[in-house]
Design an enzyme around this catalytic site. Structure first.
Site, PDB file in Angstrom:
ATOM      1  N   HIS A  73      -4.802  -0.755   5.634  1.00 39.04           N
ATOM      2  CA  HIS A  73      -4.252   0.380   6.847  1.00 39.04           C
ATOM      3  C   HIS A  73      -5.604  -0.020   7.932  1.00 39.04           C
ATOM      4  CE1 HIS A  73      -7.060   2.795   4.700  1.00 39.04           C
ATOM      5  NE2 HIS A  73      -6.361   3.285   3.882  1.00 39.04           N
ATOM      6  N   HIS A  94     -10.544   1.205   1.433  1.00 38.89           N
ATOM      7  CA  HIS A  94     -10.375   2.059   2.358  1.00 38.89           C
ATOM      8  C   HIS A  94     -11.844   1.930   3.374  1.00 38.89           C
ATOM      9  CE1 HIS A  94      -9.125   6.109   4.161  1.00 38.89           C
ATOM     10  NE2 HIS A  94     -10.160   5.937   4.605  1.00 38.89           N
ATOM     11  N   HIS A 141       0.836  -1.253   0.140  1.00 41.51           N
ATOM     12  CA  HIS A 141       0.004  -0.162  -0.103  1.00 41.51           C
ATOM     13  C   HIS A 141       1.051   1.318   0.018  1.00 41.51           C
ATOM     14  CE1 HIS A 141      -4.062   1.924   1.265  1.00 41.51           C
ATOM     15  NE2 HIS A 141      -3.217   2.850   0.976  1.00 41.51           N
ATOM     16  N   ASP A 163       1.189   2.725   3.364  1.00 42.95           N
ATOM     17  CA  ASP A 163       0.254   3.917   3.270  1.00 42.95           C
ATOM     18  C   ASP A 163       1.059   5.081   3.625  1.00 42.95           C
ATOM     19  OD1 ASP A 163      -1.900   5.264   2.528  1.00 42.95           O
ATOM     20  OD2 ASP A 163      -2.626   5.231   4.795  1.00 42.95           O
ATOM     21  N   LYS A 202      -8.988  -0.128  -6.426  1.00 45.02           N
ATOM     22  CA  LYS A 202      -9.028   0.396  -5.024  1.00 45.02           C
ATOM     23  C   LYS A 202     -10.082   1.288  -4.759  1.00 45.02           C
ATOM     24  CE  LYS A 202      -7.420   2.300  -1.118  1.00 45.02           C
ATOM     25  NZ  LYS A 202      -6.646   3.215  -0.678  1.00 45.02           N
ATOM     26  N   HIS A 258       1.553   5.198  -2.019  1.00 42.85           N
ATOM     27  CA  HIS A 258       1.249   6.744  -2.655  1.00 42.85           C
ATOM     28  C   HIS A 258       2.412   7.322  -3.042  1.00 42.85           C
ATOM     29  CE1 HIS A 258      -3.029   6.690  -1.332  1.00 42.85           C
ATOM     30  NE2 HIS A 258      -2.383   6.162  -0.034  1.00 42.85           N
TER      31      HIS A 258
END
Lengths: 352, 352
Positions: B174, B136, B12, B248, B98, B14
């Site tokens: 997460h 999420h 995970h 994350d 996602k 970004h």
């Protein structure tokens, strides 16, 4: 529609000092007749002499023609002498003593480390002098969840304190939980009361995170879960005389608040009356507003109620995005940029 | 002391785009063999074509000699077509889809509004294609307390979804609560797993407020109460194969994060491995570290485990206060300025 009420007082206010004092005191003086002024300056106001000097600087900073009266407090430390309490009472200037558990909030590093031990002789003298203890009611143990710290303070410090000294006058300041509400409601006798801020009546903890982290909604004790907000609203709108207005208005310059220090404190002095009126109006309890803003506080402190009146006019007004400071800094008020109803006549008549 | 483990992957991550991508991708490539790259760019990566292009830009931004492999994802929207899932699977480039509930976090305004209705045909195609849904897991209803949103999501969305589509592969991303731990542990079959971040293993929500509001400890789902942190630590250090590494890591430039946007996201890529090692070492569970970092993820995704090894050396090292960006901005990493043990050999050998 307009309401006419006895001029309110603010029983919990941070005025700071220096240029910041000059910037903020008109906002309080615009609305309130008197205010209990918190002593957490750097260095803290620990003596009557310092309180007298601080009072002078506040009076000097007032707009001309203002009749605003600051009611001073002492900052309780591990070194406060019982004789200081006698002096304070004699002075006619100091009206209460503030307890900051060491480390609880802004400038609290000089606060009390052992209230039930070392501080007992001072507290006993306060009982003798009928001097209220104003309590920042949170434990400071970092192992305790931040949202539990008020409840744990009540259970481990405040209850034992009042068992030892049942005649001590206590104001639990800026209450945030249903636990504090119940504690105040169920205390026997008339010695325990509470102040309530606009933010703890109108915001729950989601407001800290809504649309990104919101430093201008960060205060201590921190905002709580919705059920706690509702319990506090019910308490104050029920007309219970033990709850009264205390804004805890606490200015921090924008840049410091957002980035440098992340300091706790919401600057609500310019919007507080409109915010309280909104709470009572939404609860259908406007008949209890005046007692909360203008009667319960002076009655608890044994002071006369104000004689002048102010109006609250039901009329939309927009809260400024910020107030400019002389040095180029900014103060961001609660509800910045938002519309509120209930314009205080003092704002209507003077410019803000 | 040093540990030798199979090179970990980050399930995970970004990476952003443009200059920020170039600044941050080396920190991930330093440690991880592969990473599931989240698609919440502006505009979001909603098609295989966009994912292929994004993958190219990531590969171009990599340091020379890096063998880091980005595993791409699609951003599920209300308009995602089931055929897009077929295309994605055929591409060999897209490994998951996602789900951002609309409004849940950074750049989620294009997210899904009706997962159990409108999105059902896409989800059915994902079952056909054995394409994992990365979730999420928070409801976005502002009436729900921010600390309850994961639990409410599980109860009102995730359970019903898996009742409808029991063969859908789901990664709850997460996770932050004991409720999520229990949900993952008790799901029948092998279709549900969870990623766990360093911050949710090492920090509880007090860290958001310790010494002032701490924007660099603000992420979504927000840090929770200590009992939740402990439940997550227990889950990952028990050796349960359904939990695996997902940082994350979410960079935001300092000024934006502190003042302008208050954006959620912790930049932990440079410290993640050291942080995970700390968790397993403190729990006396180092024997389970490698499975968590390097086996459970690829096993769940049906991908081969990495063949190369890395070392974790028990040696103190200081996390930089910040990383300078080309445009003068700064990135503040998790644990900025603090000492960590467990220096990854990749950091030891290259400069950070």
């Amino acid at each position: 529609m307009e309401l006419s009420i006895t001029q309110p007082d603010d029983w919990h206010l941070h005025l700071r000092d220096g240029d910041l004092l000059k910037a903020v005191v008109p906002h309080s003086a615009n609305h309130f007749g008197r205010a209990i002024v918190m002593p957490n300056l750097k260095p803290p106001v620990t003596t009557t002499a310092a309180a007298v000097a601080y009072r002078e600087s506040i009076l000097k900073a007032l707009p001309t023609e203002s009749n605003f009266t600051p009611l001073m407090t002492l900052y309780l430390t591990d070194n406060t002498d019982p004789d200081e309490i006698k002096l304070a009472r004699k002075s006619g200037v100091v009206f209460a003593v503030k307890l900051y558990p060491a480390g609880a909030t802004t400038n609290s590093q000089d606060g009390v480390s052992d209230l039930l031990g070392n501080s007992l002789p001072v507290l006993e003298e306060m009982v003798e002098q009928n001097m209220p203890l104003l309590v920042h009611g949170e434990v400071t143990n970092s192992d305790v969840d931040i949202f539990d710290r008020e409840k744990v303070f009540i259970d481990t410090i405040l209850r034992p304190l009042l068992q030892k000294l049942p005649r001590l006058k206590v104001v639990m300041e800026h209450i945030t939980t249903q636990d504090a509400v119940r504690f105040v409601e169920t205390c026997r006798g008339g010695s325990v009361a509470a102040t309530v801020t606009p933010q703890h009546l109108l915001l729950n903890r989601n407001a800290l995170f809504q649309g990104g982290l919101q430093p201008h909604n960060y205060c201590l004790p921190v905002l709580k879960r919705e059920i706690h907000r509702q319990a506090i609203v019910s308490a104050v709108t029920s007309g219970n005389k033990r709850f009264f207005l205390g804004t805890d208005s606490a200015p921090h310059e924008r840049q410091r608040k957002e980035a440098t220090c992340g300091c706790a404190g919401i600057y609500n002095a310019p919007v507080a009356l409109a915010a309280y009126a909104k709470v009572f109006a939404e609860a259908g309890a406007l008949e209890y507003l005046e007692a909360f803003t203008s009667f319960n506080g002076p009655d608890f402190y044994g002071l006369p109620r104000n004689e002048s009146k102010i109006k609250l006019i039901k009329q939309p007004w927009k809260v400024p995005e910020y107030y400019a400071l002389k040095d180029g800094g900014q103060l961001v008020p609660m509800f910045a940029g938002r519309n509120l109803d209930w314009l205080p006549s003092t704002l209507h008549e003077r410019s803000i």
